[in-house]
Design an enzyme around this catalytic site. Structure first.
Site, mmCIF file in Angstrom:
data_model
loop_
_atom_site.group_PDB
_atom_site.id
_atom_site.type_symbol
_atom_site.label_atom_id
_atom_site.label_comp_id
_atom_site.label_asym_id
_atom_site.label_seq_id
_atom_site.Cartn_x
_atom_site.Cartn_y
_atom_site.Cartn_z
ATOM 1 C CB SER A 11 50.459 33.987 36.740
ATOM 2 O OG SER A 11 50.300 32.578 36.767
ATOM 3 N N GLY A 12 46.823 34.398 36.456
ATOM 4 C CA GLY A 12 45.745 34.182 35.477
ATOM 5 C C GLY A 12 45.487 35.466 34.701
ATOM 6 C CG ASN A 13 41.841 37.369 31.989
ATOM 7 O OD1 ASN A 13 40.835 38.044 32.189
ATOM 8 N ND2 ASN A 13 42.460 37.396 30.820
ATOM 9 C CG PHE A 112 42.880 27.438 42.900
ATOM 10 C CD1 PHE A 112 42.488 26.099 42.971
ATOM 11 C CD2 PHE A 112 42.639 28.132 41.721
ATOM 12 C CE1 PHE A 112 41.869 25.479 41.886
ATOM 13 C CE2 PHE A 112 42.027 27.521 40.635
ATOM 14 C CZ PHE A 112 41.639 26.190 40.720
ATOM 15 C CE LYS A 135 36.542 42.422 41.266
ATOM 16 N NZ LYS A 135 36.110 43.143 40.066
ATOM 17 C CB ALA A 168 41.645 40.959 33.339
ATOM 18 C CE LYS A 265 32.381 41.409 39.992
ATOM 19 N NZ LYS A 265 32.800 40.700 38.777
#
Ligand code: NAD
Ligand code: 13P
Length: 411
Positions: A11-13, A112, A135, A168, A265
């Protein structure tokens, strides 16, 4: 027909931007999906800032992040200013969030993910299917692996990948972009399923489940009973999960190409940030991106040749398009640029600028370098090697042009 239950793990960015998309699609496709989408949140205490439109006197003070998301529908820490759908449920319990879900979407900083998967091993639906939005690459003593592959191996499920030119914050603001979803479960082209009845009288298809590793080797084969009552998990279903009017999805088979370009990238974007930070301008950045793209393609060809499709680098959003956007407005690019401008280590800039969000390029540069070193191939990938050396302090940004200079491979 039963409906797929969807859980977003993370639930990050980007985790929240993708969860928003998925929850919108779950609400819009009631025949396919349960309306309520679960999102696992790594719990922490937060305070709604007075600048948030969701702030009021009654919700001032420290609270759990999940409580904030479930009451005001905003992730004030990792995706501030974006209203999340009301059918998206923030869940602090990982086990509870994934329970009975048939579609699992993994979206965490890559450091994680292994620990997270180990916590739910054996506790998910046996016929769940997954997509990794991560990524990064999984480098360990056995070599280099895609995260889709690592997740699939730990959990015993098929897992594909989503990656594209997707900053995002832009996606969350519903500014149009494209993405690539890759999904290629081996059973699609193997034996036809055998219909079976379970003791409880429900109909299942007995299909062969194979876990295939990066080299194309099949490391596990088992029979799996898939309920016929769920819509099949195929390219069309994943498109229904992710495609929005502002987020256009192309579904392909090349899981390696989509994953590898998304990971590599980030290394290139760091060097693009450094040269822009030096004030060298757009020409210098273009040179870095040219060499970076060549190394990305060569890396795929060298280590993932069994399954990779080189057209992904040019034809899909996950390839050159992501390299361009990430080297313009991505966090790796921005933090690298500021580290030169402010003469501070990039880890310090990450702390100052990202409020708990995590850079992936720095770790990936170390991981890819440790893999290349073991292969005795550092010299074959001069830009990736230069990025690693600059991070560890044994090389300077000024040395990049000389170091990456190579005779043309074609005359
Ligand atoms: P992020 O950078 O916002 O990282 C913060 C998240 O990490 C928070 O949810 C936090 O709770 C979590 N976290 C911190 N410590 C943890 C722990 N010990 N265990 C589990 N979780 C912990 O994350 P993100 O932007 O959602 O990135 C997830 C993946 O998506 C990354 O691989 C990233 O490269 C990729 N991605 C990001 C973007 C973007 O623009 N942000 C776009 C495309 C892809
Ligand atoms: P950063 O993690 O560098 O912001 O990159 C975002 C991204 O992957 C855009 O596609």
């Amino acid at each position: 027909q039963q409906k797929h239950k969807i859980t977003v793990v993370g639930s990050g960015n980007w985790g929240c931007a993708i969860a928003k998309i998925v929850a919108e699609n779950a609400a819009a496709n009631p025949d396919l999906f349960e309306e309520k989408v679960e999102m696992w949140v790594f719990e922490e205490n937060v305070e709604i800032p007075q600048t948030s439109k969701n702030y009021n006197a009654s919700n001032a003070g420290p609270q759990k992040l999940t409580e904030v998301i479930n009451t005001v529908h905003e992730n004030i820490k990792y995706l501030p200013g974006i209203q999340l759908p009301v059918n998206l449920h923030a869940n602090p319990s990982l086990e509870d969030a994934v329970k009975d879900s048939t579609l699992l979407i993994f979206n965490l900083p890559h450091q994680f993910i292994i620990k997270t998967c180990e916590q739910i091993k054996g506790k998910i639906s046996p016929y769940a299917r997954g997509i990794s939005c991560i990524k990064g690459v999984d480098v360990n003593s056995t070599g280099i692996h895609l995260f889709s592959e690592t997740i699939g191996r730990i959990l015993g499920i098929y897992c594909g990948a989503l990656s594209g030119a997707n900053i995002a914050s832009e996606v969350a603001l519903e500014k149009w972009s494209e993405t690539s979803v890759a999904y290629d479960p081996p059973h699609l082209d193997s034996k036809a399923p055998t219909p079976q009845m379970t003791p409880s009288g429900s109909q299942t298809n007995l299909v062969e489940f194979q876990h295939k590793d990066t080299s194309g080797q099949i490391s596990e084969v088992k029979l799996q009973a898939l309920p016929v009552s769920y819509p099949p998990v195929d390219h069309a279903l994943w498109k229904a999960v992710f495609h929005r009017p502002y987020f256009h999805v192309r579904v392909v088979n090349d899981v390696a190409g989509v994953s590898i370009s998304g990971a590599l990238k980030n290394i290139v974007a760091l060097s693009a940030g450094w040269v822009v930070g030096m004030g060298w301008g757009d020409n210098a950045k273009a040179a870095i991106m040219r060499v970076g793209l060549m190394e990305m393609v060569k890396f795929g060809d060298t280590f993932f040749s069994a399954t990779i499709d080189n057209r992904t680098f040019t034809d899909e959003s996950a390839g050159v398009a992501d390299l361009i956007t990430s080297s313009s407005g991505g966090r790796n690019f921005r933090c690298a640029m500021h580290s030169v401008e402010r003469n501070l280590p990039i880890e310090e800039i990450e702390k100052q600028e990202l409020n708990g969000q995590k850079l992936q390029g720095t770790l990936t540069a170390y991981e890819v370098n440790s893999f290349l070193k073991k292969q005795g191939m550092e010299d074959e990938f001069p830009l990736f090697t230069a990025v690693y050396r600059i991070l560890e302090g044994t090389m300077k940004v000024e040395e990049i042009p000389q170091y990456i200079e190579r005779p043309p491979s074609r005359i």
